[in-house]
Design an enzyme around this catalytic site. Structure first.
Site, short mmCIF file in Angstrom:
data_model
loop_
_atom_site.label_atom_id
_atom_site.label_comp_id
_atom_site.label_asym_id
_atom_site.label_seq_id
_atom_site.Cartn_x
_atom_site.Cartn_y
_atom_site.Cartn_z
N ASP B 200 -13.08 2.54 27.10
CA ASP B 200 -13.15 3.37 25.90
C ASP B 200 -14.01 4.58 26.27
O ASP B 200 -15.24 4.48 26.31
CB ASP B 200 -13.77 2.57 24.75
CG ASP B 200 -14.01 3.44 23.53
OD1 ASP B 200 -13.76 4.66 23.59
OD2 ASP B 200 -14.46 2.89 22.51
N GLN B 203 -16.54 8.64 24.09
CA GLN B 203 -17.80 9.40 24.17
C GLN B 203 -18.08 9.95 25.56
O GLN B 203 -18.89 10.88 25.70
CB GLN B 203 -18.99 8.52 23.73
CG GLN B 203 -18.98 8.13 22.27
CD GLN B 203 -18.98 9.33 21.33
OE1 GLN B 203 -19.35 10.44 21.69
NE2 GLN B 203 -18.54 9.11 20.11
N LYS B 226 -13.43 14.90 19.67
CA LYS B 226 -14.83 14.77 20.07
C LYS B 226 -15.16 15.68 21.25
O LYS B 226 -16.27 15.68 21.75
CB LYS B 226 -15.12 13.33 20.45
CG LYS B 226 -15.02 12.37 19.26
CD LYS B 226 -15.47 10.99 19.66
CE LYS B 226 -15.05 9.94 18.66
NZ LYS B 226 -15.86 9.93 17.44
N CYS B 365 -19.72 2.60 12.82
CA CYS B 365 -18.59 1.79 13.29
C CYS B 365 -19.00 0.84 14.41
O CYS B 365 -18.21 0.57 15.33
CB CYS B 365 -17.42 2.65 13.76
SG CYS B 365 -16.69 3.62 12.45
C1 LIG Z 1 -17.27 4.83 21.54
C2 LIG Z 1 -16.17 5.19 20.61
N1 LIG Z 1 -14.98 4.61 20.74
C3 LIG Z 1 -13.95 4.91 19.94
C4 LIG Z 1 -14.07 5.82 18.93
C5 LIG Z 1 -12.89 6.07 18.06
O1 LIG Z 1 -12.47 7.38 18.14
P1 LIG Z 1 -11.32 7.86 17.16
O2 LIG Z 1 -11.80 7.61 15.79
O3 LIG Z 1 -11.18 9.31 17.49
O4 LIG Z 1 -10.12 7.08 17.51
C6 LIG Z 1 -15.29 6.45 18.74
C7 LIG Z 1 -15.46 7.42 17.63
O5 LIG Z 1 -16.42 7.42 16.90
C8 LIG Z 1 -16.36 6.13 19.60
O6 LIG Z 1 -17.55 6.72 19.46
#
Ligand SMILES: Cc1ncc(COP(=O)(O)O)c(C=O)c1O
Lengths: 131, 407
Positions: B200, B203, B226, B365
């Site tokens: 993932d 970030q 982001k 989240c």
């Molecule tokens: C570590 C991480 N993974 C995944 C996501 C999910 O990103 P998105 O909402 O753009 O799919 C985020 C977003 O806050 C994040 O910080």
């Protein structure tokens, strides 16, 4: 400094009069605000004439959620349960004496939602209860 | 340090005033970054000059739109050093990229009892897709623990690997603690244990140089919004043999080579995974974002954020009652989550907003991570290429105001 953090709100947040847990109790209900993790539990004793004999709230959260819980509990002691069932959003806003945006409104209404779900004996607290 | 005077001119939003009259101090780039003019203009020009649907027309506009859409893909591939643009699948965001792997690769390769390793610091988007799969298929989940100082416990990871996991899915950089995880080592250990890896990178790609070949990642997911790009688009990088072997994701137009009344043949990579009319203008904006970041230089951006983060940690340390979560600055990116004793993060954020300071409050989240630390919520200030030390000072002054109010 501003309306949202009026002295009464800070005061009720820092020194709540009705924080606690009643045992025994006739009604108990708890719920979270998933957005910010605010948590409120309400315990309540009823009198034989159908009024609220005593009540307490417990939990954690922002100043708005905790102060509104304290103000709400203070205001319902002695009230008939039938009247408690009819309380709504405007009642809370009047208690707080402020206007709130949609996000903070959820914080403010959490305690009423929990209270009504308990009084109605529902399995789950829904937003419709406080609209 | 980057020349922020110059950079800030590229971001018109940073000049705007907030409700209280103060200029915005934007410390919430971890949630979404602001967009430079070049990105806004690239999308504007696309709609003014080249708008048409892609891959399905021979007229001038359709050809131009297709070329722009595909050249953005090439830029994105180069940006993460993917061997080929065919390995970059456009998705709606990082979340959808992770779900794509869960729905296609995982559902066709995993069976009841198989183990997936995640970590305790995952964003919900790298947890819930696996919860759903686990519930549906009887897959087992286990978690690399997070230590008190916000790092992954790699010894515990090594013992988990002995249980023959099929997939290791982890965040490259925590959106709460800022921890930059040793992705290369985690992936190598996963490979040695016979597991597929999914990073993932929501970030990390915006803030660090990420090289998918050096990492040797099997899958890597990120979001444009982001990293100075628009919302509504993200990407999944995958190794070719994996992507080739996977069934399609959503069905519809564009993802097919041939359709009969009762059957279809899927398209080649990467189109096999891109059903329906995609976010075309957003892809163009994504490409422009990558150009913008490349021009400034990812190493320069990382160094800039590092300096600001160090300064922020130093200044926050001075404020009585502030507790910062996460590792020391040499192990983390520009994310600082903290609590202020006696004041709920929502109240902190709301009071800072009076002075135009935008931070995030909540569990970001990552509820399980907050539970681990025994707190319902934190306040989070995060930094990007346009942030300055003066903005850190504004944050700290704001925190003193909060303390005064709550006395
Ligand atoms: C570590 C991480 N993974 C995944 C996501 C999910 O990103 P998105 O909402 O753009 O799919 C985020 C977003 O806050 C994040 O910080």
């Amino acid at each position: 400094m501003d309306d949202l953090y009026r002295e009464v709100i800070i005061e009720h947040y820092k020194n709540p009069a009705y924080r606690g847990h009643l045992d025994p109790h006739d009604i108990q209900f708890a719920d979270n605000n998933p957005l910010c993790g605010d948590h409120i539990e309400i315990t309540l004793q009823t009198a034989s004439d159908g009024t609220v004999k005593d009540a307490r709230f417990d939990g954690h959260g922002c100043a708005i959620s905790q102060a509104s819980a304290d103000l709400l509990i203070e205001s319902i002691i002695g009230k008939p349960l039938e009247e408690v069932k009819k309380l709504n959003k405007d009642y809370i806003l009047e208690l707080l004496g402020i206007d709130l945006g949609p996000v903070r409104l959820k914080c403010a209404l959490l305690s009423l939602k929990v209270l009504k779900a308990g009084v109605y004996g529902l399995g789950e607290a829904s937003d419709e209860l406080v609209e | 340090m980057l020349n922020t005077n110059e950079i800030r001119r590229d971001f018109p939003i940073l000049e705007r005033a907030t409700a209280g009259g103060a200029r915005v101090t934007y410390l919430d780039s971890t949630a979404t970054s602001q967009k430079p003019l070049t990105v806004i203009e690239a999308m504007d020009v696309f709609y003014r000059r080249s708008n048409a649907n892609i891959h399905r027309g021979v007229h001038t506009l359709a050809e131009e739109a297709t070329a722009l859409y595909e050249s953005a893909r090439e830029k994105i591939a180069r940006f993460v050093n993917a061997p080929s643009a065919r390995q970059i699948v456009y998705t709606r965001n990082a979340t959808e990229a992770i779900n794509l792997v869960a729905y296609t690769w995982a559902r066709s390769n995993l069976k009841a009892g198989d183990l997936i390793i995640l970590t305790e610091m995952e964003h919900h988007s790298n947890l819930v897709p696996w919860h759903m799969l686990a519930a549906e298929r009887g897959i087992e989940l286990d978690f690399i623990p997070v230590t008190e100082d916000g790092l992954l416990d790699l010894d515990a990871y090594r013992s988990l690997l002995a249980r023959d996991p099929k997939l290791v899915a982890f965040t490259h950089m925590s959106n709460v603690l800022g921890t930059i995880n040793p992705a290369m080592e985690i992936i190598r250990l996963a490979r040695d244990a016979g597991a597929v890896s999914l990073v993932d990178a929501a970030q990390s790609v915006p803030h660090l140089t990420v090289d998918v070949q050096a990492l040797d990642a099997d899958f890597l997911a990120f979001s444009a919004h982001k990293m100075c790009g628009p919302t509504g688009i993200g990407a999944l990088y995958g190794k070719t043999e994996l992507l080739e072997s996977m069934p399609p994701f959503l069905g519809g137009g564009d993802m097919i080579k041939e359709v009969k009344l009762r059957s279809f043949r899927p398209n080649t990579l990467p189109h096999k995974f891109e059903a329906g009319t995609p976010a075309i203008a957003e892809a163009v904006g994504f490409g422009a974002a990558v150009d913008y970041l490349t021009k400034i230089g990812m190493d320069n951006i990382a160094a800039h954020e590092h300096e600001i983060t160090e300064y922020a940690l130093e200044r926050l340390d001075e404020v009585p009652g502030v507790k910062v979560f996460g590792p020391p600055s040499d192990k983390k990116g520009g994310v600082t989550s903290f609590t202020l004793e006696g004041v709920h993060p929502h109240d902190v954020a709301q009071i800072l907003d009076r002075d135009g300071i935008a931070i995030r409050a909540g569990h970001h989240c990552a509820q399980p991570l907050h539970e681990k630390f025994g707190i319902p919520a934190t306040s989070r200030a995060s930094f990007y290429l346009y942030n300055t030390k003066e903005e850190v000072d504004l944050l700290v002054n704001g925190l003193y105001k909060v303390k005064e109010l709550f006395g």
